[in-house]
Design a protein around this motif. Structure first.
Motif, PDB file in Angstrom:
ATOM      1  N   UNK A  61      31.716  77.322 -50.133  1.00 28.01           N
ATOM      2  CA  UNK A  61      31.841  76.455 -51.313  1.00 28.01           C
ATOM      3  C   UNK A  61      30.459  76.053 -51.822  1.00 28.01           C
ATOM      4  N   UNK A  62      29.584  75.727 -50.883  1.00 27.62           N
ATOM      5  CA  UNK A  62      28.214  75.386 -51.288  1.00 27.62           C
ATOM      6  C   UNK A  62      27.498  76.596 -51.900  1.00 27.62           C
ATOM      7  N   UNK A  63      27.717  77.763 -51.293  1.00 22.71           N
ATOM      8  CA  UNK A  63      27.010  78.951 -51.784  1.00 22.71           C
ATOM      9  C   UNK A  63      27.454  79.308 -53.198  1.00 22.71           C
ATOM     10  N   UNK A  64      28.746  79.125 -53.459  1.00 19.13           N
ATOM     11  CA  UNK A  64      29.223  79.396 -54.825  1.00 19.13           C
ATOM     12  C   UNK A  64      28.597  78.403 -55.808  1.00 19.13           C
ATOM     13  N   UNK A  67      24.883  79.232 -56.291  1.00 19.64           N
ATOM     14  CA  UNK A  67      24.669  80.363 -57.207  1.00 19.64           C
ATOM     15  C   UNK A  67      24.638  79.873 -58.651  1.00 19.64           C
ATOM     16  N   UNK A  68      25.441  78.881 -58.952  1.00 16.53           N
ATOM     17  CA  UNK A  68      25.482  78.337 -60.320  1.00 16.53           C
ATOM     18  C   UNK A  68      24.178  77.590 -60.629  1.00 16.53           C
ATOM     19  N   UNK A 114      20.680  74.307 -47.812  1.00 16.48           N
ATOM     20  CA  UNK A 114      19.584  73.493 -48.340  1.00 16.48           C
ATOM     21  C   UNK A 114      18.270  74.247 -48.561  1.00 16.48           C
ATOM     22  N   UNK A 115      18.231  75.504 -48.228  1.00 11.94           N
ATOM     23  CA  UNK A 115      17.008  76.281 -48.453  1.00 11.94           C
ATOM     24  C   UNK A 115      17.297  77.297 -49.553  1.00 11.94           C
ATOM     25  N   UNK A 116      16.357  77.486 -50.470  1.00  9.40           N
ATOM     26  CA  UNK A 116      16.597  78.458 -51.546  1.00  9.40           C
ATOM     27  C   UNK A 116      16.955  79.833 -50.999  1.00  9.40           C
TER      28      UNK A 116
END
Lengths: 154, 126
Positions: A61-64, A67-68, A114-116
């Motif tokens: 969920x965080x990764x989606x 990406x935004x 939390x890391x790019x």
């Protein structure tokens, strides 16, 4: 029905004791190797939630959402002015929570969160990300901007 | 001894006024006031998943949130950041205006300093 993440955070405040991680994540920015090494410090309250389980959303969920925000940053140069209300809404506050993690799993989760992504997706030869025991992070910050990740000999 | 003071005033009614005073190194003391109703949440702490230390010249931009603060249902989160290594360095972010809670954190890369618990015991975030 699953309660929103913020409500679960408030529950954790009342019911969980902070857990201080024995790890730190050190990393460099592949877009700025001239800059100092960075140190990611897990928040004790977050670690308590990760170990407890049933509180944090799945990393997907965080990764989606990430990406935004990263797409917005690429387009606008920064995330300044970004609003979820204008970008489809964030998924992570409403995703079904996952079970408990080990501390090591929690650190891996935190790296992704939390890391790019350009850091952990870096394909070059340089070591730019490491998980280290907290004891390896100097407490003397006299030369803080000179900190780098030691490169092992090939 | 380093003394850190921050005063923030919100809208013209003063409803969001936040006063903050803290003394570091000379003793673990603090004083804070947030007039908004959200002070009881204290989620400013719990809503932080990690802090990234970017280096000596850029120590104040590293908060990562568990619940993206733009989507926290109780309004904006303001926070005071005090870096342990130079004491006098503090930043009250602009979004603290109209904030309904204030998070205070004192840490360095090697250790979180448990002063936020002291803050909570003062009632600032309790």
């Amino acid at each position: 029905m699953t309660s929103p993440l913020f409500q679960r955070i408030c529950w954790a405040k009342e019911n969980l004791k902070p857990v201080h991680s024995k790890y730190r994540v050190i990393f460099e920015d592949p877009d700025n190797f001239e800059g100092p090494m960075m140190v990611l410090v897990p928040a004790p309250e977050w670690m308590a939630m990760a170990l407890h389980g049933g509180l944090l959303p799945p990393i997907q969920a965080y990764l989606e959402d990430k990406a935004v925000t990263e797409a917005y940053e690429r387009e606008h140069g920064s995330q300044e002015g970004f609003k979820w209300s204008e970008n489809g809404g964030a998924k992570h506050p409403y995703a079904k929570p996952i079970g408990p993690m080990t501390e090591e799993q929690a650190i891996e989760y935190l790296i992704l969160k939390d890391i790019p992504s350009r850091v952990y997706e870096y394909q070059g030869n340089r070591t730019i990300l490491k998980i280290v025991p907290v004891e390896l992070v100097p407490t003397d910050r006299s030369y803080r901007d000179a900190w780098t990740i030691k490169q092992e000999a090939a | 001894m380093s003394t850190i003071k921050a005063d923030v005033y919100g809208d013209s009614s003063g409803a969001n006024e936040i006063d903050f005073e803290y003394i570091i190194n000379g003793g673990l003391t603090g004083y804070g006031q947030c007039d908004d109703a959200g002070t009881s949440y204290g989620a400013g702490f719990l809503n932080v998943s990690s802090v990234t230390d970017y280096g000596a010249n850029n120590p104040t931009k590293g908060f990562n949130f568990t619940n993206d603060y733009n989507s926290v249902p109780h309004g904006l989160i303001g926070w005071v950041f005090i870096s342990e290594w130079n004491g006098a360095d503090n930043l009250l972010y602009s979004n603290s205006l109209n904030a309904d809670l204030i998070a205070v954190s004192i840490y360095n890369s090697a250790a979180w300093i448990d002063t936020y618990a002291a803050f909570q015991s003062t009632g600032l975030l309790a």
